[in-house]
Design a protein around this motif. Structure first.
Motif, PDB file in Angstrom:
ATOM      1  N   ILE A 204      -4.291  21.943  10.839  1.00  0.00           N
ATOM      2  CA  ILE A 204      -4.196  22.276  12.265  1.00  0.00           C
ATOM      3  C   ILE A 204      -2.793  22.036  12.818  1.00  0.00           C
ATOM      4  CG2 ILE A 204      -6.640  21.809  12.655  1.00  0.00           C
ATOM      5  CD1 ILE A 204      -5.867  19.180  13.937  1.00  0.00           C
ATOM      6  N   GLY A 205      -1.838  21.834  11.911  1.00  0.00           N
ATOM      7  CA  GLY A 205      -0.447  21.759  12.341  1.00  0.00           C
ATOM      8  C   GLY A 205       0.018  20.414  12.853  1.00  0.00           C
ATOM      9  N   VAL A 206      -0.538  19.327  12.319  1.00  0.00           N
ATOM     10  CA  VAL A 206      -0.116  17.988  12.721  1.00  0.00           C
ATOM     11  C   VAL A 206       0.851  17.431  11.682  1.00  0.00           C
ATOM     12  CG1 VAL A 206      -0.876  15.609  13.108  1.00  0.00           C
ATOM     13  CG2 VAL A 206      -2.220  17.509  14.007  1.00  0.00           C
ATOM     14  N   ASP A 207       1.996  16.944  12.126  1.00  0.00           N
ATOM     15  CA  ASP A 207       3.004  16.372  11.240  1.00  0.00           C
ATOM     16  C   ASP A 207       2.585  14.977  10.791  1.00  0.00           C
ATOM     17  OD1 ASP A 207       5.692  15.975  10.047  1.00  0.00           O
ATOM     18  OD2 ASP A 207       5.891  14.507  11.668  1.00  0.00           O
ATOM     19  N   VAL A 208       2.702  14.719   9.481  1.00  0.00           N
ATOM     20  CA  VAL A 208       2.440  13.380   8.944  1.00  0.00           C
ATOM     21  C   VAL A 208       3.785  12.709   8.696  1.00  0.00           C
ATOM     22  CG1 VAL A 208       1.437  12.041   7.061  1.00  0.00           C
ATOM     23  CG2 VAL A 208       0.238  14.060   7.933  1.00  0.00           C
ATOM     24  N   ARG A 209       4.088  11.684   9.476  1.00  0.00           N
ATOM     25  CA  ARG A 209       5.379  11.024   9.435  1.00  0.00           C
ATOM     26  C   ARG A 209       5.534  10.144   8.191  1.00  0.00           C
ATOM     27  NH1 ARG A 209       8.294   9.016  13.780  1.00  0.00           N
ATOM     28  NH2 ARG A 209       7.624  10.901  14.881  1.00  0.00           N
ATOM     29  N   GLY A 210       4.425   9.543   7.744  1.00  0.00           N
ATOM     30  CA  GLY A 210       4.518   8.656   6.595  1.00  0.00           C
ATOM     31  C   GLY A 210       3.195   7.987   6.291  1.00  0.00           C
ATOM     32  N   VAL A 211       3.207   7.119   5.294  1.00  0.00           N
ATOM     33  CA  VAL A 211       2.006   6.428   4.828  1.00  0.00           C
ATOM     34  C   VAL A 211       2.303   4.929   4.740  1.00  0.00           C
ATOM     35  CG1 VAL A 211       0.521   6.039   2.798  1.00  0.00           C
ATOM     36  CG2 VAL A 211       1.023   8.377   3.570  1.00  0.00           C
ATOM     37  N   VAL A 212       1.307   4.111   5.088  1.00  0.00           N
ATOM     38  CA  VAL A 212       1.373   2.666   4.902  1.00  0.00           C
ATOM     39  C   VAL A 212       0.208   2.254   4.019  1.00  0.00           C
ATOM     40  CG1 VAL A 212       1.200   0.408   6.009  1.00  0.00           C
ATOM     41  CG2 VAL A 212       2.516   2.230   7.109  1.00  0.00           C
ATOM     42  N   LEU A 213       0.488   1.525   2.958  1.00  0.00           N
ATOM     43  CA  LEU A 213      -0.561   0.980   2.095  1.00  0.00           C
ATOM     44  C   LEU A 213      -0.846  -0.459   2.504  1.00  0.00           C
ATOM     45  CD1 LEU A 213       0.286   2.239  -1.506  1.00  0.00           C
ATOM     46  CD2 LEU A 213      -1.393   3.153   0.097  1.00  0.00           C
ATOM     47  N   ASN A 214      -2.108  -0.776   2.640  1.00  0.00           N
ATOM     48  CA  ASN A 214      -2.521  -2.121   3.035  1.00  0.00           C
ATOM     49  C   ASN A 214      -3.415  -2.710   1.952  1.00  0.00           C
ATOM     50  OD1 ASN A 214      -2.729  -4.359   4.756  1.00  0.00           O
ATOM     51  ND2 ASN A 214      -4.599  -3.583   5.700  1.00  0.00           N
ATOM     52  N   LYS A 215      -3.477  -4.037   1.913  1.00  0.00           N
ATOM     53  CA  LYS A 215      -4.347  -4.765   0.977  1.00  0.00           C
ATOM     54  C   LYS A 215      -4.006  -4.468  -0.480  1.00  0.00           C
ATOM     55  CE  LYS A 215      -8.174  -4.692   4.305  1.00  0.00           C
ATOM     56  NZ  LYS A 215      -9.600  -4.409   4.542  1.00  0.00           N
ATOM     57  N   VAL A 216      -2.721  -4.394  -0.790  1.00  0.00           N
ATOM     58  CA  VAL A 216      -2.267  -4.171  -2.161  1.00  0.00           C
ATOM     59  C   VAL A 216      -2.279  -5.498  -2.917  1.00  0.00           C
ATOM     60  CG1 VAL A 216      -0.365  -3.350  -3.598  1.00  0.00           C
ATOM     61  CG2 VAL A 216      -0.808  -2.273  -1.381  1.00  0.00           C
ATOM     62  N   HIS A 217      -2.754  -5.481  -4.152  1.00  0.00           N
ATOM     63  CA  HIS A 217      -2.765  -6.704  -4.953  1.00  0.00           C
ATOM     64  C   HIS A 217      -1.330  -7.210  -5.090  1.00  0.00           C
ATOM     65  CE1 HIS A 217      -3.364  -9.542  -8.200  1.00  0.00           C
ATOM     66  NE2 HIS A 217      -4.673  -9.361  -8.120  1.00  0.00           N
ATOM     67  N   PRO A 218      -1.085  -8.475  -4.736  1.00  0.00           N
ATOM     68  CA  PRO A 218       0.298  -8.987  -4.752  1.00  0.00           C
ATOM     69  C   PRO A 218       1.006  -8.791  -6.080  1.00  0.00           C
ATOM     70  CG  PRO A 218      -1.147 -10.526  -3.617  1.00  0.00           C
ATOM     71  CD  PRO A 218      -2.035  -9.476  -4.213  1.00  0.00           C
ATOM     72  N   ASP A 219       0.285  -8.934  -7.195  1.00  0.00           N
ATOM     73  CA  ASP A 219       0.906  -8.798  -8.512  1.00  0.00           C
ATOM     74  C   ASP A 219       1.288  -7.349  -8.831  1.00  0.00           C
ATOM     75  OD1 ASP A 219       0.605 -11.499  -8.891  1.00  0.00           O
ATOM     76  OD2 ASP A 219      -1.271 -11.314 -10.023  1.00  0.00           O
ATOM     77  N   CYS A 242       4.266  -1.314   2.311  1.00  0.00           N
ATOM     78  CA  CYS A 242       3.293  -1.704   1.299  1.00  0.00           C
ATOM     79  C   CYS A 242       2.946  -3.170   1.577  1.00  0.00           C
ATOM     80  CB  CYS A 242       3.909  -1.535  -0.088  1.00  0.00           C
ATOM     81  SG  CYS A 242       2.718  -1.268  -1.406  1.00  0.00           S
ATOM     82  N   ILE A 243       1.758  -3.415   2.105  1.00  0.00           N
ATOM     83  CA  ILE A 243       1.372  -4.734   2.604  1.00  0.00           C
ATOM     84  C   ILE A 243       0.438  -5.409   1.602  1.00  0.00           C
ATOM     85  CG2 ILE A 243       0.297  -5.980   4.515  1.00  0.00           C
ATOM     86  CD1 ILE A 243       0.862  -3.438   6.229  1.00  0.00           C
ATOM     87  N   PRO A 244       0.758  -6.604   1.148  1.00  0.00           N
ATOM     88  CA  PRO A 244      -0.097  -7.273   0.152  1.00  0.00           C
ATOM     89  C   PRO A 244      -1.418  -7.743   0.748  1.00  0.00           C
ATOM     90  CG  PRO A 244       1.655  -8.740   0.868  1.00  0.00           C
ATOM     91  CD  PRO A 244       1.942  -7.397   1.492  1.00  0.00           C
ATOM     92  N   PHE A 245      -2.418  -7.828  -0.123  1.00  0.00           N
ATOM     93  CA  PHE A 245      -3.721  -8.357   0.287  1.00  0.00           C
ATOM     94  C   PHE A 245      -3.575  -9.819   0.679  1.00  0.00           C
ATOM     95  CE2 PHE A 245      -7.541 -10.767  -0.880  1.00  0.00           C
ATOM     96  CZ  PHE A 245      -8.474 -10.156  -0.049  1.00  0.00           C
ATOM     97  N   SER A 246      -4.222 -10.209   1.767  1.00  0.00           N
ATOM     98  CA  SER A 246      -4.189 -11.592   2.236  1.00  0.00           C
ATOM     99  C   SER A 246      -5.603 -12.139   2.319  1.00  0.00           C
ATOM    100  CB  SER A 246      -3.525 -11.675   3.614  1.00  0.00           C
ATOM    101  OG  SER A 246      -3.703 -12.954   4.178  1.00  0.00           O
ATOM    102  N   PRO A 247      -5.944 -13.146   1.499  1.00  0.00           N
ATOM    103  CA  PRO A 247      -7.288 -13.740   1.573  1.00  0.00           C
ATOM    104  C   PRO A 247      -7.603 -14.295   2.959  1.00  0.00           C
ATOM    105  CG  PRO A 247      -6.141 -14.473  -0.408  1.00  0.00           C
ATOM    106  CD  PRO A 247      -5.131 -13.769   0.428  1.00  0.00           C
ATOM    107  N   ILE A 248      -6.581 -14.808   3.629  1.00  0.00           N
ATOM    108  CA  ILE A 248      -6.792 -15.373   4.961  1.00  0.00           C
ATOM    109  C   ILE A 248      -7.259 -14.288   5.936  1.00  0.00           C
ATOM    110  CG2 ILE A 248      -5.560 -16.272   6.973  1.00  0.00           C
ATOM    111  CD1 ILE A 248      -6.193 -18.469   5.124  1.00  0.00           C
ATOM    112  N   LEU A 249      -6.598 -13.128   5.926  1.00  0.00           N
ATOM    113  CA  LEU A 249      -6.953 -12.055   6.856  1.00  0.00           C
ATOM    114  C   LEU A 249      -8.322 -11.457   6.528  1.00  0.00           C
ATOM    115  CD1 LEU A 249      -3.557 -10.177   7.329  1.00  0.00           C
ATOM    116  CD2 LEU A 249      -4.583 -11.980   8.725  1.00  0.00           C
TER     117      LEU A 249
END
Length: 402
Positions: A204-219, A242-249
């Motif tokens: 439908i013609g929407v621009d995708v500026r970028g991607v953020v990955l969340n909950k990535v295994h720290p290793d 690219c955001i690492p997984f956090s057990p606290i969150l």
């Protein structure tokens, strides 16, 4: 800016229309020219991805870069009553956290769909699509006019809201905004989900500026960053974080658990926003548990939730003694079972200032319900909000959002 008189209620002639009782004066800002909007639409590939967590970090980071930041959730679902109207929970969270009191809640949360809304919409008993679109546009324009930059948060994946004509891609198109897609960590499955959502945007013609990955295994953070960037290159879409997984969150707070189980607070009322990196179900003998408390690294974790039957006074006493000897411990106890803790145990917990809850449910059921629960950040979750902001800010390329 122009001032208009407009009618509160459904569009004239629409189902449910009644003779208006009052007209309301409101200043409507002139529309921002297309292509010049200082705003971004943050969407996700599904539920429980961490979109609101990312938005917390985005808003916090932008405040030091652009000045005032506004927030809008055009179409909400989970909501509360505030200011005499239904307001999306995430809108209230952002307004309280970042002091956006100059923005009107009805502009920040223009449309809220409750559990019955889909049926009433299809039956023609709710405001029509045009009415909702106008509310979304007016709310966004008002917030954008009073902010140097506006973060717009979607609801669920790109297709959520399609049944009423207001899915995330359609709303981004309506507001002429570029989209940042948030997905769970990984490469293969994450890329598949991103592709599905990206195709709806492009259709439908929407621009995708970028991607953020969340909950990535720290290793796997370095590997995932490298290969996801390569995979996204075929769409000419950058990886913005690219955001690492956090057990606290990922852990529910004591307040979340109390609400989930409807249980009794025995002690530590001031620590209800406490989070835990580990949970420990204790059903062993007191001798074995005592040895574990003093030798096992995981058992001595400072932010641990100990789950044990309320009748196990030996386990409770051993835990109290150990934690009193470790003043930096930030743990808590979840007591369970049909036998309530004795008055002596409750007194000891209060004197030691150890947060503790009690539920009459069986220990296994309590453990399963806590493990299967996905916490949502609320305006009172100070510890989770602070942890979210600190984590996300260090992982994002803010230039990509601007």
């Amino acid at each position: 800016k122009l001032q208009f008189l407009y009618l509160i209620g459904p569009t004239y002639g629409a189902p449910g229309w009644v003779e208006p009782r009052r007209w309301v004066a409101r200043t409507i800002p002139p529309p921002v020219p297309m292509g010049k909007r200082k705003a971004i639409f943050v969407a996700a590939t599904g539920q429980h991805i961490g979109k609101t967590t990312v938005c917390l970090g985005v808003v916090e980071g932008l405040l030091s870069r652009v000045g005032s930041v506004g927030f809008v959730k055009p179409v909400g679902q989970r909501h509360m009553m505030a200011g005499g109207r239904a307001v999306d929970n995430d809108v209230y969270l952002m307004r309280e956290r970042f002091g956006m009191k100059h923005l009107d809640l009805k502009d920040m949360s223009p449309v809220v769909l409750d559990a019955q809304y889909t049926r009433s919409f299809l039956d023609g008993e709710s405001p029509g699509l045009e009415t909702m679109q106008n509310r979304v546009k007016e709310g966004f324009e008002q917030v954008a006019a009073e902010s140097d930059f506006t973060v717009v948060e979607g609801t669920g994946h790109m297709g959520v809201g399609s049944v009423v004509g207001l899915n995330n891609a359609a709303v981004a198109k309506l507001l002429d905004l570029s989209v940042v897609i948030v997905s769970s960590g990984g490469v293969g499955s994450a890329f598949d989900e991103i592709s599905l959502n990206l195709q709806l945007c492009r259709a439908i013609g929407v621009d995708v500026r970028g991607v953020v990955l969340n909950k990535v295994h720290p290793d796997k953070l370095v590997m995932v960053t490298y290969y996801m960037s390569k995979a996204l290159a075929q769409y000419n879409v950058p990886l913005l974080g690219c955001i690492p997984f956090s057990p606290i969150l990922a852990s529910p707070s004591l307040s979340n658990i109390q609400e989930l189980l409807k249980c009794q607070v025995l002690a530590g009322e001031a620590c209800m926003d406490r989070l835990f990196s580990h949970r420990r179900l204790v059903a062993t003998t007191s001798d074995v548990y005592y040895e574990l408390l003093h030798t096992c690294e995981q058992a001595t974790e400072k932010s641990v939730l100990v789950i044990t039957p309320a009748a196990r006074g030996d386990v409770i006493y051993a835990t109290i003694v150990k934690w009193m000897d470790s003043p930096d411990t930030a743990g808590a106890m979840m007591l369970t079972g049909s036998t309530p803790p004795s008055p002596e145990v409750q007194l000891l917990l209060r004197r030691a200032n150890i947060p503790a809850l009690y539920s009459q449910l069986p220990t296994l059921e309590v453990t399963q319900r806590i493990s299967g629960f996905t916490p949502k950040t609320s305006s009172t979750d100070d510890a989770r909000i602070d942890a979210s902001v600190d984590l996300v800010q260090s992982c994002l390329n803010y230039d990509g959002f601007l």
